[in-house]
Design an enzyme around this catalytic site. Structure first.
Site, PDB file in Angstrom:
ATOM      1  N   GLY A  23       0.751  -1.450  -0.028  1.00  0.00           N
ATOM      2  CA  GLY A  23       0.388  -0.220  -0.270  1.00  0.00           C
ATOM      3  C   GLY A  23       0.657   1.368  -0.056  1.00  0.00           C
ATOM      4  N   ARG A  84       1.774  -5.456  -5.157  1.00  0.00           N
ATOM      5  CA  ARG A  84       0.977  -6.703  -4.882  1.00  0.00           C
ATOM      6  C   ARG A  84       1.935  -7.127  -4.929  1.00  0.00           C
ATOM      7  NH1 ARG A  84      -2.672  -3.666  -1.482  1.00  0.00           N
ATOM      8  NH2 ARG A  84      -1.670  -3.483   0.712  1.00  0.00           N
ATOM      9  N   ASP A 115       5.282  -3.906   5.982  1.00  0.00           N
ATOM     10  CA  ASP A 115       6.027  -5.394   6.642  1.00  0.00           C
ATOM     11  C   ASP A 115       6.005  -6.607   5.959  1.00  0.00           C
ATOM     12  OD1 ASP A 115       2.848  -5.480   7.194  1.00  0.00           O
ATOM     13  OD2 ASP A 115       2.742  -6.994   9.142  1.00  0.00           O
ATOM     14  N   THR A 138       4.349   2.727   5.642  1.00  0.00           N
ATOM     15  CA  THR A 138       3.140   2.761   5.400  1.00  0.00           C
ATOM     16  C   THR A 138       2.387   3.532   6.043  1.00  0.00           C
ATOM     17  OG1 THR A 138       1.507   0.877   6.434  1.00  0.00           O
ATOM     18  CG2 THR A 138       3.612   1.249   7.524  1.00  0.00           C
ATOM     19  N   ASP A 140      -0.120   3.246   7.971  1.00  0.00           N
ATOM     20  CA  ASP A 140      -0.566   1.661   9.525  1.00  0.00           C
ATOM     21  C   ASP A 140       0.503   1.648  10.441  1.00  0.00           C
ATOM     22  OD1 ASP A 140      -2.193   1.251   7.536  1.00  0.00           O
ATOM     23  OD2 ASP A 140      -1.811  -0.873   7.857  1.00  0.00           O
ATOM     24  N   ASP A 142       2.254   0.320  12.175  1.00  0.00           N
ATOM     25  CA  ASP A 142       2.507  -0.841  12.708  1.00  0.00           C
ATOM     26  C   ASP A 142       3.515  -1.712  12.505  1.00  0.00           C
ATOM     27  OD1 ASP A 142       2.282  -1.567   9.859  1.00  0.00           O
ATOM     28  OD2 ASP A 142       0.928  -2.904  10.077  1.00  0.00           O
ATOM     29  N   ARG A 184      -5.978  -1.734   9.134  1.00  0.00           N
ATOM     30  CA  ARG A 184      -5.049  -2.792   8.581  1.00  0.00           C
ATOM     31  C   ARG A 184      -5.841  -4.071  10.205  1.00  0.00           C
ATOM     32  NH1 ARG A 184      -0.953  -5.526   5.334  1.00  0.00           N
ATOM     33  NH2 ARG A 184      -2.120  -5.172   3.771  1.00  0.00           N
ATOM     34  N   GLY A 198     -10.855  14.454  19.668  1.00  0.00           N
ATOM     35  CA  GLY A 198     -12.095  14.770  20.937  1.00  0.00           C
ATOM     36  C   GLY A 198     -12.988  12.975  20.447  1.00  0.00           C
ATOM     37  N   SER A 228     -26.080  15.150  22.963  1.00  0.00           N
ATOM     38  CA  SER A 228     -26.767  13.738  22.414  1.00  0.00           C
ATOM     39  C   SER A 228     -25.646  13.540  21.017  1.00  0.00           C
ATOM     40  CB  SER A 228     -28.013  13.739  21.642  1.00  0.00           C
ATOM     41  OG  SER A 228     -28.807  14.307  21.502  1.00  0.00           O
ATOM     42  N   ARG A 267      -4.765   7.480   2.123  1.00  0.00           N
ATOM     43  CA  ARG A 267      -3.545   7.031   1.592  1.00  0.00           C
ATOM     44  C   ARG A 267      -2.773   8.058   0.652  1.00  0.00           C
ATOM     45  NH1 ARG A 267      -3.709   0.846   0.632  1.00  0.00           N
ATOM     46  NH2 ARG A 267      -3.682   1.823  -1.096  1.00  0.00           N
TER      47      ARG A 267
HETATM   48  P1  ADP Z   1       2.539  -4.411   2.557  1.00  0.00           P
HETATM   49  O1  ADP Z   1       4.623  -3.782   2.214  1.00  0.00           O
HETATM   50  O2  ADP Z   1       2.098  -3.103   2.727  1.00  0.00           O
HETATM   51  O3  ADP Z   1       2.733  -5.175   4.421  1.00  0.00           O
HETATM   52  P2  ADP Z   1       1.951  -6.670   1.592  1.00  0.00           P
HETATM   53  O4  ADP Z   1       1.720  -7.099   3.115  1.00  0.00           O
HETATM   54  O5  ADP Z   1       0.681  -6.474   0.103  1.00  0.00           O
HETATM   55  O6  ADP Z   1       1.753  -5.151   1.730  1.00  0.00           O
HETATM   56  O7  ADP Z   1       2.864  -7.105   0.735  1.00  0.00           O
HETATM   57  C1  ADP Z   1       3.138  -6.612  -0.884  1.00  0.00           C
HETATM   58  C2  ADP Z   1       4.411  -7.116  -1.180  1.00  0.00           C
HETATM   59  O8  ADP Z   1       5.891  -7.668  -0.400  1.00  0.00           O
HETATM   60  C3  ADP Z   1       3.476  -8.183  -1.668  1.00  0.00           C
HETATM   61  O9  ADP Z   1       2.905  -8.617  -2.677  1.00  0.00           O
HETATM   62  C4  ADP Z   1       4.662  -9.510  -1.463  1.00  0.00           C
HETATM   63  O10 ADP Z   1       5.553  -9.403  -3.107  1.00  0.00           O
HETATM   64  C5  ADP Z   1       5.837  -9.514  -0.722  1.00  0.00           C
HETATM   65  N1  ADP Z   1       5.450  -9.732   0.415  1.00  0.00           N
HETATM   66  C6  ADP Z   1       4.870  -9.728   1.353  1.00  0.00           C
HETATM   67  N2  ADP Z   1       4.662 -11.171   1.552  1.00  0.00           N
HETATM   68  C7  ADP Z   1       5.781 -11.730   1.534  1.00  0.00           C
HETATM   69  C8  ADP Z   1       6.523 -13.334   2.087  1.00  0.00           C
HETATM   70  N3  ADP Z   1       6.043 -14.159   2.981  1.00  0.00           N
HETATM   71  N4  ADP Z   1       7.708 -13.480   1.086  1.00  0.00           N
HETATM   72  C9  ADP Z   1       8.111 -13.254   0.068  1.00  0.00           C
HETATM   73  N5  ADP Z   1       7.386 -11.115  -0.258  1.00  0.00           N
HETATM   74  C10 ADP Z   1       6.430 -11.416   0.717  1.00  0.00           C
HETATM   75  O1  F6P Z   2      -1.194  -1.056   4.992  1.00  0.00           O
HETATM   76  C1  F6P Z   2      -2.465   0.039   4.578  1.00  0.00           C
HETATM   77  C2  F6P Z   2      -4.019  -0.274   4.325  1.00  0.00           C
HETATM   78  O2  F6P Z   2      -3.789   0.792   3.774  1.00  0.00           O
HETATM   79  C3  F6P Z   2      -4.156  -0.709   5.576  1.00  0.00           C
HETATM   80  O3  F6P Z   2      -4.238   0.549   6.188  1.00  0.00           O
HETATM   81  C4  F6P Z   2      -5.395  -1.354   4.505  1.00  0.00           C
HETATM   82  O4  F6P Z   2      -5.680  -1.984   5.312  1.00  0.00           O
HETATM   83  C5  F6P Z   2      -5.165  -1.699   3.427  1.00  0.00           C
HETATM   84  O5  F6P Z   2      -3.109  -1.221   3.408  1.00  0.00           O
HETATM   85  C6  F6P Z   2      -5.913  -1.339   2.150  1.00  0.00           C
HETATM   86  O6  F6P Z   2      -5.579  -1.254   1.088  1.00  0.00           O
HETATM   87  P1  F6P Z   2      -5.779  -2.636  -0.245  1.00  0.00           P
HETATM   88  O7  F6P Z   2      -7.083  -1.722  -0.495  1.00  0.00           O
HETATM   89  O8  F6P Z   2      -4.756  -1.391  -1.319  1.00  0.00           O
HETATM   90  O9  F6P Z   2      -5.639  -3.630  -0.478  1.00  0.00           O
END
Ligand code: ADP
Ligand code: F6P
Length: 334
Positions: A23, A84, A115, A138, A140, A142, A184, A198, A228, A267
């Site tokens: 994202g 992705r 992550d 990101t 998030d 997180d 997320r 607030g 309310s 975003r």
């Molecule tokens: P973010 O990086 O925002 O957490 P995603 O979880 O969708 O978003 O991961 C982004 C990209 O990172 C994935 O489409 C993939 O290419 C790569 N990726 C995610 N998880 C893994 C994994 N376990 N091993 C290798 N590549 C990964």
């Molecule tokens: O990780 C970033 C984020 O914007 C999250 O907050 C949200 O859950 C997710 O990506 C949405 O991703 P998309 O709609 O692009 O699949």
């Protein structure tokens, strides 16, 4: 302002590639600019990879010079585009990515993403030996190993801008609004937005909140003359739109909530000054670490200092929402 480590140049790469993945987040552009300008300052060739890992495995590359990143520091999104790429979870595909980098005489990579992207970065580095640095990109917030991620501050401010407007109409009509924010499975955005707008209540995935508790709080507000109308900030959780089910439960308990899902506006937009400085410093520092021969790390920020955390550690941990901060946030509405 951040304190920046001074690192000795011992392993200057010939060429560094940079990509954005997952994202997108406001501040990815200043991060790319930080990487490009810091590398060029050291006479290192820089290659931009389009569309994250998808572009890596198809060789969708562009040579970058100083002009490539002119006039992007203030722009949302990512100049390099993001994607992705599920195929990258396959080790054979990661090996292909490393081979394509080698074929293009690229000997180091900077990955900007969340992550999932950092997991891919670590595996690529560990399996193929190519030096890789991750940057936390990101909204998030997180990511373990950094207090702050690129885009979080802007997303919080974007949500606040919208909620302040919703508050006007909520007050005029004495309405209750459930406002769903992104994040997320984590409640960082919701907690920060909830404090800053607030909110009468904050609902996050980390802590269970009962419908009865929300109804009690709303009744208490009415009795104590707080009116309310109300704003309840709800973190989206695993699937966007779950807030509708909370709304139905509240309706069954005599409330009449309206639902507003802020969605992807969080975003976008011009990165805040905070995110521009954070992203620029992290981008430039990624090059410093590579030149010092340090890789398989994420460059983040802790206690105001730019610092490195091994990627293996980053992806093995879930960053916890501070329970004291969350309790403080709830207390402010009573
Ligand atoms: P973010 O990086 O925002 O957490 P995603 O979880 O969708 O978003 O991961 C982004 C990209 O990172 C994935 O489409 C993939 O290419 C790569 N990726 C995610 N998880 C893994 C994994 N376990 N091993 C290798 N590549 C990964
Ligand atoms: O990780 C970033 C984020 O914007 C999250 O907050 C949200 O859950 C997710 O990506 C949405 O991703 P998309 O709609 O692009 O699949």
């Amino acid at each position: 302002m951040y304190s920046i480590p001074t690192l000795e140049v011992t392993h200057k790469p010939n060429a560094i590639a940079v990509l954005t993945s997952g994202g997108d987040s406001p501040g990815m552009n200043p991060a790319i600019r930080g990487v490009v300008r810091a590398a060029l300052n050291q006479d290192i060739r820089v290659v931009g990879i389009h569309k994250g890992y998808s572009g890596l495995i198809t060789g969708d590359f562009e040579e970058m010079n100083s002009a490539s990143v002119t006039n992007i520091v203030q722009r949302g999104g990512t100049l390099l585009k993001s994607d992705r790429c599920l195929a990258f979870k396959d080790p054979k595909v990661r090996k292909l990515g490393a081979e394509i980098l080698a074929d293009n005489q690229i000997d180091a990579l900077v990955v900007i993403g969340g992550d999932g992207s950092l997991t891919g970065a670590h595996l690529l580095c560990r399996e193929t030996g190519i030096p890789v640095i991750g940057l936390p990109g990101t909204i998030d917030n997180d990511i373990y190993g950094t207090e702050d991620t690129i885009g979080f501050d802007t997303a919080v401010n974007t949500a606040l801008d919208a909620i302040d407007k919703i508050r006007d109409t909520a007050l005029s009509h004495e309405s209750l609004f459930l406002v769903e924010v992104m994040g997320r499975n984590s409640g960082f955005i919701a907690t920060h937005v909830g404090i800053a707008c607030g909110a009468e209540m904050i609902v996050v995935p980390e802590y269970e909140v009962k419908v009865d508790t929300i109804c009690y709080q709303l009744a208490h507000n009415r009795q104590t003359g707080q009116g309310s109308s109300g704003i309840i900030v709800v973190a989206e959780g695993p699937i966007p739109g779950l807030t509708y089910s909370l709304a139905h439960q509240l309706e069954a308990n005599g409330q009449a909530p309206k639902v507003c899902i802020l969605g992807h506006i969080q975003r976008g937009g011009s990165p805040s000054g905070h995110d521009r400085v954070l992203a620029s410093c992290l981008g430039a520092s990624a090059v410093d670490y590579l030149c010092a021969g340090i890789s398989d790390i994420m460059v983040g920020v802790q206690n105001g200092a730019i610092c490195a955390t091994p990627l293996a550690e980053v992806i093995a941990h879930k960053k916890a929402l501070d329970p004291v901060l969350f309790q403080r946030a709830l207390l402010l509405h009573k």
